[in-house]
Structures are given as C-alpha cells and as structure tokens.
Design a protein around this motif. Structure first.
Motif, mmCIF file in Angstrom:
data_model
loop_
_atom_site.group_PDB
_atom_site.id
_atom_site.type_symbol
_atom_site.label_atom_id
_atom_site.label_comp_id
_atom_site.label_asym_id
_atom_site.label_seq_id
_atom_site.Cartn_x
_atom_site.Cartn_y
_atom_site.Cartn_z
ATOM 1 N N ASN A 51 0.694 -1.255 0.108
ATOM 2 C CA ASN A 51 0.148 0.019 -0.190
ATOM 3 C C ASN A 51 0.801 1.271 0.037
ATOM 4 O O ASN A 51 0.615 2.146 -0.831
ATOM 5 N N THR A 52 2.074 1.214 0.849
ATOM 6 C CA THR A 52 2.827 2.445 0.852
ATOM 7 C C THR A 52 3.479 2.650 -0.502
ATOM 8 O O THR A 52 3.513 3.596 -0.946
ATOM 9 N N LEU A 68 1.036 4.226 -3.035
ATOM 10 C CA LEU A 68 0.720 5.459 -2.592
ATOM 11 C C LEU A 68 1.996 6.287 -3.007
ATOM 12 O O LEU A 68 1.662 7.272 -3.597
ATOM 13 N N ILE A 69 3.349 5.953 -2.573
ATOM 14 C CA ILE A 69 4.380 6.724 -3.010
ATOM 15 C C ILE A 69 4.461 6.729 -4.450
ATOM 16 O O ILE A 69 4.644 8.164 -4.960
ATOM 17 N N LEU A 117 1.927 9.339 -5.708
ATOM 18 C CA LEU A 117 2.262 10.483 -5.299
ATOM 19 C C LEU A 117 3.235 11.217 -6.389
ATOM 20 O O LEU A 117 3.175 12.401 -6.610
ATOM 21 N N GLN A 128 5.149 14.427 2.589
ATOM 22 C CA GLN A 128 4.075 13.512 2.144
ATOM 23 C C GLN A 128 4.099 12.103 2.553
ATOM 24 O O GLN A 128 3.083 11.567 2.837
ATOM 25 N N ILE A 129 5.162 11.448 2.216
ATOM 26 C CA ILE A 129 5.495 9.925 2.675
ATOM 27 C C ILE A 129 5.166 9.937 4.304
ATOM 28 O O ILE A 129 4.596 9.019 4.649
ATOM 29 N N GLU A 165 3.457 11.889 6.257
ATOM 30 C CA GLU A 165 2.160 12.036 6.743
ATOM 31 C C GLU A 165 1.383 10.646 6.160
ATOM 32 O O GLU A 165 0.487 10.418 6.928
ATOM 33 N N THR A 166 1.601 10.199 5.237
ATOM 34 C CA THR A 166 0.895 9.013 4.720
ATOM 35 C C THR A 166 1.161 7.865 5.524
ATOM 36 O O THR A 166 0.305 6.929 5.956
ATOM 37 N N ASN A 167 2.566 7.663 5.950
ATOM 38 C CA ASN A 167 2.948 6.506 6.997
ATOM 39 C C ASN A 167 2.071 6.673 8.096
ATOM 40 O O ASN A 167 1.776 5.632 8.690
ATOM 41 N N ALA A 186 -0.968 8.269 8.738
ATOM 42 C CA ALA A 186 -2.031 8.017 8.576
ATOM 43 C C ALA A 186 -2.163 6.553 8.531
ATOM 44 O O ALA A 186 -3.392 5.797 8.967
ATOM 45 N N ALA A 187 -1.334 5.637 7.737
ATOM 46 C CA ALA A 187 -1.545 3.985 7.590
ATOM 47 C C ALA A 187 -1.235 3.591 8.959
ATOM 48 O O ALA A 187 -2.030 2.809 9.387
#
Length: 195
Positions: A6-7, A10-11, A14, A142-143, A145-147, A149-150
């Motif tokens: 998933n990461t 997403l990366i 992005l 952004q990475i 922040e995404t991590n 959130a995950a």
C-alpha cells in the motif's frame, strides 16, 4: 506485507501525480538599485518552506549572514569544492502566488579575476539542487504523513479486532450462562412440581 505494498503504491502515485521539474533560467536582478547576475527557478510551494531549504543548502556552501530582509548573503562561498574568499553569493526567495522563485546570484564586480563561465555553471547547478531538494523534502513530508495515517488505520484495525475478540468471548460466556440458567429453571420446575 500489505502495508508495504500500500505504501509503495501510494508513493508511486504521489510521485507521478506530483512529479515536478526544476527549470533554471538565467535571471539578472536588482537589489537596492544595484545589478546582480544570477539564476532562478520557480517552484510550487510556500515561501517559508523554500527559504528553509535554501538556507539548508547555502549552509553547505559558505557562511550565511542573516539580515532582517532579503537577500541572504553567503560569504567565503565554496562552489564545486573551490573556496572563493573574495566572492559573495546573494540569494532570495520571492513569492508569486501560488509559486515561489528561488534566486541565487552574484555582483560581478566582486568576482573579478575568476572564470565567470565556471561560476555561472555552479550557480545554475546550485539553484537546480535547491529546487530538487525542496521537492524531495516536500515528497518526504507527504510520505511521512501517509505513513502516520497508515499507522493510525492499522492501530484502529487492531483495536477493532481486539474488540471483536472480546465481544465473541462475552457472547460465548453469555451463551454458557444462558444454558446454565435454563438448566437451573428446569431444575426449579421439577422441584416446584415435587413440592
């Protein structure tokens, strides 16, 4: 494994969605009615973030003198590993909503006796590196922040699984208690008939 996939997706999305190019152009500028030669690049972001990145890059290339206003002054600059003790670099970040312009330049009279073609190439390279670093920092934020959130989602999933397990145990205990109560009621009915 799912988190990694998933990461990674997403990366990748992005990077594709926000792929930025840094275009450097020769751009003379005036500071306090004096002419300066330099290079500039327009980047998408906030002035404070761009200034932070610019300061971080410039610290690697000399001694920064922070004044109350623009420009940022770098004395004893080091360009491509060479020290220029008489030269001074000037740098600014100008806001042009929604973009900002990174500018790094020199006053030609302060660099007499040096190979200006080499200096120009190094300034162009420095502006480019600053723009690239700005976008890297932006993508890294952004990475991160995404991590975060995950991680929050996975914690919620783990909490929900634990709550479901507890609920199953309670339902199982209630079913056993119901069976015991029904048996006790049958026993009480039999005792009531006997009495």
């Amino acid at each position: 494994m799912k988190k990694f996939i998933n990461t990674a997706l997403l990366i990748t999305s992005l990077m594709v969605a926000h792929a930025q190019t840094v275009v450097v152009k020769k751009q003379p500028d005036k500071i306090k009615d004096e002419n300066y030669e330099g290079f500039a690049a327009d980047i998408e972001g906030k002035r404070a973030d761009a200034t932070s990145t610019l300061n971080k890059i410039l610290k690697e290339h000399g001694k920064i003198k922070f004044l109350s206003s623009d420009p940022i002054i770098v004395t004893n600059p080091i360009l491509n590993g060479a020290l220029y003790p008489k030269g001074i670099l000037y740098a600014m970040v100008k806001e042009n909503n929604p973009t900002v312009t990174l500018w790094i330049g020199i006053k030609v009279s302060e660099w007499e006796g040096t190979d200006m073609e080499t200096i120009d190439k190094q300034l162009e390279k420095l502006v480019y590196q600053t723009g690239v670093q700005f976008y890297r920092d932006k993508v890294q934020a952004q990475i991160d922040e995404t991590n975060q959130a995950a991680d929050a989602v996975y914690k919620q999933i783990a909490k929900a699984i634990n709550q479901a397990t507890d609920l199953k145990k309670k339902l199982s205990n209630n079913a056993e208690e119901k069976i015991k109560l029904l048996q006790a009621m049958e026993g009480n009915k039999f005792e009531d008939l006997v009495l």
